[in-house]
Write an enzyme that holds these catalytic residues in place. Sequence first.
Site, mmCIF file in Angstrom:
data_model
loop_
_atom_site.group_PDB
_atom_site.id
_atom_site.type_symbol
_atom_site.label_atom_id
_atom_site.label_comp_id
_atom_site.label_asym_id
_atom_site.label_seq_id
_atom_site.Cartn_x
_atom_site.Cartn_y
_atom_site.Cartn_z
ATOM 1 C CG HIS A 195 -1.939 -0.961 1.381
ATOM 2 N ND1 HIS A 195 -2.084 -1.753 2.499
ATOM 3 C CD2 HIS A 195 -2.931 -1.322 0.547
ATOM 4 C CE1 HIS A 195 -3.122 -2.554 2.345
ATOM 5 N NE2 HIS A 195 -3.656 -2.312 1.156
ATOM 6 C CE LYS A 203 -16.710 -7.107 3.415
ATOM 7 N NZ LYS A 203 -15.728 -6.822 2.351
ATOM 8 N NE ARG A 237 -2.721 -7.370 -4.507
ATOM 9 C CZ ARG A 237 -3.521 -7.692 -3.516
ATOM 10 N NH1 ARG A 237 -3.025 -7.921 -2.336
ATOM 11 N NH2 ARG A 237 -4.820 -7.798 -3.715
ATOM 12 C CB SER A 258 -4.321 -6.340 4.864
ATOM 13 O OG SER A 258 -4.004 -5.073 4.366
#
Length: 162
Positions: free
Chosen positions: A17, A41, A90, A128
């Site tokens: 990031h 979430k 990515r 993450s």
Amino acid sequence: MRTAICPGSFDPITLGHLDIISRASKMFDKLVVAVLDNSSKQPSFTLDERVALIKKATMGINNIEIMSFSGLLVDFAKSINASIIVKGLRAVSDFEYEFQMALINKELYPDIDTVFLTSDSKYMYLSSSVVKEIAMHKGDIKAFVPNEIYTEVVKRLSGGLK
Ligand code: PNS
């Protein structure tokens, strides 16, 4: 003045990031890092924690602001006069989802464009989720998160350094 927005969950911010944020900050007058308030979430870090970690990790970047948002990204973008969304790509696996989001956001708000930056090859595998999994099993995440937040992230995820 061209304002771009770099949205995400950042649960927590990784070096991948940070690489995208720092490269994007050089391309626009102002970059707003927009942290999604997705408390339903059950993220690992609270919204305030995620914002604070990003602030620490991006201390050296001047034309940046860290904000949180809920609801539609395009509504938030409109409210801060941002005309560009910046996302990192990515691998091919990211493409389909990101392409769909870019098209939906364009449909909802035709004045906004999405710009994709290719991930640095060093961080192509990074997310993450993998950082959290490694830390929870007491693996070392030093190579994956910004130095400034390393100790704090380890403490929160694994209950302390080895
Ligand atoms: O880091 P993430 O979780 O991949 O980021 C996803 C994010 C925050 C960019 C995306 O979930 C988002 O924009 N959410 C806000 C709701 C929205 O506008 N969705 C797009 C139209 S359905």
